[in-house]
Design an enzyme around this catalytic site. Sequence first.
Site, PDB file in Angstrom:
ATOM      1  N   LEU A   1      -1.214  -4.628  -4.156  1.00 32.56           N
ATOM      2  CA  LEU A   1      -2.105  -4.008  -5.131  1.00 32.56           C
ATOM      3  C   LEU A   1      -1.336  -3.627  -6.384  1.00 32.56           C
ATOM      4  O   LEU A   1      -0.183  -3.215  -6.312  1.00 32.56           O
ATOM      5  CB  LEU A   1      -2.755  -2.740  -4.555  1.00 32.56           C
ATOM      6  CG  LEU A   1      -3.723  -2.910  -3.378  1.00 32.56           C
ATOM      7  CD1 LEU A   1      -4.124  -1.535  -2.851  1.00 32.56           C
ATOM      8  CD2 LEU A   1      -4.951  -3.689  -3.796  1.00 32.56           C
TER       9      LEU A   1
ATOM     10  N   ARG B   1       2.307  -8.424   7.555  1.00 33.62           N
ATOM     11  CA  ARG B   1       2.010  -9.068   6.270  1.00 33.62           C
ATOM     12  C   ARG B   1       3.117 -10.013   5.844  1.00 33.62           C
ATOM     13  O   ARG B   1       2.863 -11.070   5.268  1.00 33.62           O
ATOM     14  CB  ARG B   1       1.794  -8.012   5.175  1.00 33.62           C
ATOM     15  CG  ARG B   1       1.493  -8.635   3.807  1.00 33.62           C
ATOM     16  CD  ARG B   1       1.032  -7.616   2.803  1.00 33.62           C
ATOM     17  NE  ARG B   1       2.075  -6.637   2.498  1.00 33.62           N
ATOM     18  CZ  ARG B   1       1.913  -5.637   1.646  1.00 33.62           C
ATOM     19  NH1 ARG B   1       0.751  -5.461   1.055  1.00 33.62           N
ATOM     20  NH2 ARG B   1       2.899  -4.791   1.404  1.00 33.62           N
TER      21      ARG B   1
ATOM     22  N   ASP C   1      10.969   5.605  -8.128  1.00 29.04           N
ATOM     23  CA  ASP C   1      11.871   4.754  -8.893  1.00 29.04           C
ATOM     24  C   ASP C   1      11.372   3.316  -8.881  1.00 29.04           C
ATOM     25  O   ASP C   1      11.415   2.622  -9.892  1.00 29.04           O
ATOM     26  CB  ASP C   1      13.278   4.837  -8.314  1.00 29.04           C
ATOM     27  CG  ASP C   1      14.287   4.133  -9.208  1.00 29.04           C
ATOM     28  OD1 ASP C   1      14.080   4.120 -10.423  1.00 29.04           O
ATOM     29  OD2 ASP C   1      15.266   3.603  -8.673  1.00 29.04           O
TER      30      ASP C   1
ATOM     31  N   LYS D   1      -4.587   5.919   0.522  1.00 26.76           N
ATOM     32  CA  LYS D   1      -3.628   4.823   0.686  1.00 26.76           C
ATOM     33  C   LYS D   1      -2.598   5.248   1.737  1.00 26.76           C
ATOM     34  O   LYS D   1      -1.656   5.970   1.452  1.00 26.76           O
ATOM     35  CB  LYS D   1      -2.938   4.498  -0.633  1.00 26.76           C
ATOM     36  CG  LYS D   1      -2.020   3.284  -0.563  1.00 26.76           C
ATOM     37  CD  LYS D   1      -1.451   2.973  -1.936  1.00 26.76           C
ATOM     38  CE  LYS D   1      -0.580   1.721  -1.864  1.00 26.76           C
ATOM     39  NZ  LYS D   1       0.614   1.915  -1.023  1.00 26.76           N
TER      40      LYS D   1
END
Length: 704
Positions: free
Chosen positions: A89, A145, A41, A124
Amino acid sequence: MVEMPKQRREAKERLADLDRQITRANEAYHGQDAPEMSDADYDALVAEARAIVSAYPGLASDAPSLGKVGASPSGGFRKVSHEQPMLSLDNAFSAEDVVDFADRVRRFLSLGDDENLAFVAEPKIDGLAVALRYEGGHLVRGATRGDGQTGEDVTANLRSVDSIPKSLKNAPDVLEVRGEVYMRKEDFAALNARQEDAGGKVFANPRNAAAGSLRQLDAAVTADRPLRFFAYGWGVISDLPQDTQSGMMSWIEGLGFETTGPELGSVTDALTVYERTAERRGELPYDIDGVVYKVDRLDWQARLGMVGRAPRWAIAHKFPAERAVTRINAIDVQVGRTGKLTPVARLEPVTVGGVVVTNATLHNEDEIGRLDVRAGDLVEIQRAGDVIPQVLSVKTAPKEHAELPKFEPWTECPVCGALAVREPDEVDRRCTGGLTCRAQRVERLKHFQQRRAIDIDGLGEKTIEAFFERGWLESPADLFRLPEREEEIASLEGFGATSAANLVASVDAARSRPLGRFLFALGIRHIGEITARDLARAYGDWPAFRALLDRLAELKSGHGAAVGETEDKTAQRLNERLAEEIGVSGIGPEVAAALADFWLEEHNRETVSDLASEMKIEAEVFETKESDVSGKSVVFTGKLEAVSRDEAKAQAERLGARVSGSVSSKTDLLVAGPGAGSKLKKAESLGIEVIDEAAWLSIVEGAA
């Protein structure tokens, strides 16, 4: 084809709705380790938002979430600024998307069809991205991050992960290794079994278990969790030993890090890796949600650079979504800070791909009508990770479905009871209560103090609601007057003297914020996080930006219609003039008009003046190279031969210049290639400096 106003309005409203959902999903997934949606979604929302922006470029500022990475760090850990941003990304969902990506790379680098373009392909991993900093071969810091610019210092926790080396041999003086902290499937199952037996939290999936385990304030808890680490790249490094991605990953593996075994080849080879990986996905001991492709040559990566939140030299090829069938128990509504009513489906909990999902947005009443979805219906949902599922279709038997009550739009605001109306040509229904509606006032306060805006540690949404109910918060500036109520706060249930003192300290610490975050916090329509940063970068400090607002308001209030001109044409001409006055690339007429309208409102000027008396709005500082074009406005025109137009623009931004698409009196430099036309003539008539591509490249080389 003439664009219809109705189509644009619908696109604009839909984009705003998508942006809200994406922002909320990012915060839940990255900031709270408590996903509300599924990857499928989420990816669908992002893809739809980008499609709208592609069709209507002028609406780009309505979707600041498309330029956001992760979520802001929480208040539980010391914050760490990343010397080099930890990027996200862009996604590909088909082989055609990947081929398009490779073609874009070729065009940007001006490569011929016969020139070899090699990619590295790697799984990934579905984990938590972290950066490990080594100095003199010793691990000195580990950080999450976060939002890509600022993360959380979790060094003590990362030291407990066995697969992370604590010291390295033959490493550069400074080396930052980047990768994913993850949990194997069997370890995840065993952890959940232990948690359930002990009456503790049961995690939704391995990714959430890994994230929740790493972000424990007690490092001993982290040490007891079966975490692992895969390296996928690097950040700051004092000496680069290889000139390719594949060479660097082999070198990093030689230092003692586990990697995912990236494979090297053409775009066709990369797609073969994807197909092979998808087939054996279920056999892997860890969760993956796709394959990442990266340009192998590092010099080409440097030239490609990044756009927004993502590098141009890498893309994630996502696996198809997973589906399930569940029942809608109820359809509720949420009221946003602009009064928009958003219907939400409350689902019978269902596990899809290891994640339990319970909610789904239904966007607006038109979407409900299109699906003819009703409370009590069985529906097919789709997901591929950890984000709100998409309702694909109704699966209830026709006879049973017909017996269910049809959805009736709300005619009153469920919060304040004011009329909820839907204007002609609008897709959303809105509460007419304005600032008398508790939901709108509270939501605006929440927006002002959110982590990407003013960010007062320890002041969560529930606390804002509680303080609002007590009458302590009527406007954003009242947040900075909370220290006057320290004793009252300390007496509240759940606080105490220490908590109240910590909150007061957090409020005082938040009194200084850079211009970009301040502008975003104001909640001006169309001024998202990216647009706010662009404006802050262009004008630098608050006095300069306030002077701009004064000019915009003066221009709008004094602007009249030309003879025989329609009202729409007058508005269009005015807004274009306002955008020209701003003179910032990417800031179009809609944003310019929104700024002027905001500043023409006396209440808004009073609110900002009140805030300025309580805050220090800091000048915006951006890390750029010093060059002959720093701070100048540059326009490119004609055909560039040595580099592509996109690369030239990226070069200019790295040198501290502002890139504009049109020539005006504010333009400082025009770079003209062969075939330059009207822009060149206008620049010459205005006496603007004009140089050719060779001269431009000399400026770039001189700043290297």
